[in-house]
Design an enzyme around this catalytic site. Structure first.
Site, PDB file in Angstrom:
ATOM      1  N   HIS A 181       0.840  -1.206   0.000  1.00 36.06           N
ATOM      2  CA  HIS A 181       0.000   0.000   0.000  1.00 36.06           C
ATOM      3  C   HIS A 181       0.872   1.251   0.000  1.00 36.06           C
ATOM      4  CE1 HIS A 181      -2.972   2.827   2.006  1.00 36.06           C
ATOM      5  NE2 HIS A 181      -3.593   2.450   0.904  1.00 36.06           N
ATOM      6  N   ASP A 221      -6.183   1.907  -2.126  1.00 34.56           N
ATOM      7  CA  ASP A 221      -6.878   1.564  -0.887  1.00 34.56           C
ATOM      8  C   ASP A 221      -7.666   0.264  -1.039  1.00 34.56           C
ATOM      9  OD1 ASP A 221      -5.777   3.868   0.137  1.00 34.56           O
ATOM     10  OD2 ASP A 221      -7.676   4.961   0.286  1.00 34.56           O
TER      11      ASP A 221
END
Length: 122
Positions: A47, A89
């Site tokens: 991420h 996300d």
């Protein structure tokens, strides 16, 4: 933004981002030192790497829209930045869900100074 990310994490994992992921391991919630401790921590590294590809965006504060269809997160078309933030996300939320079976409570509130060694590259 962190608001949408938090909602995605709850929807995908059933866990509250705080405290489950805000200070998990060496990469979840910041810190970013040493190698990832497990698959969950590796999701957070990925991420962070995804956010690194968005230098002209503000992933922590830019709000975006998404919906869920048949249990899947669908990032809605808005600006290029918002769409790309949403996709980053979405990827981490799905990754965290896929690795729930290896989530280890001992890595929650993991002290950052225990994270030593070379940072794994993106």
């Amino acid at each position: 933004s962190v608001v949408e990310l938090g909602k995605m994490i709850i929807q995908e994992t059933g866990k509250s981002p705080f405290p489950s992921y805000t200070s998990y391991g060496c990469f979840c919630g910041g810190g970013e030192r040493g190698p990832p401790l497990d698959a969950t921590d590796r999701c957070c590294l990925a991420h962070s790497c995804c956010y690194d590809t968005l230098p002209d965006c503000s992933p922590k504060t830019d709000r975006y829209k998404y919906k869920r269809e048949n249990g899947e997160i669908i990032c809605e078309n808005s600006t290029s930045c918002k769409k790309r933030i949403c996709e980053c996300d979405k990827a981490v939320a799905v990754c965290l869900r896929k690795n729930l079976n290896t989530y280890n409570k001992k890595y929650t509130y993991y002290p950052n100074f225990w994270c030593k060694g070379d940072i794994e590259k993106c």
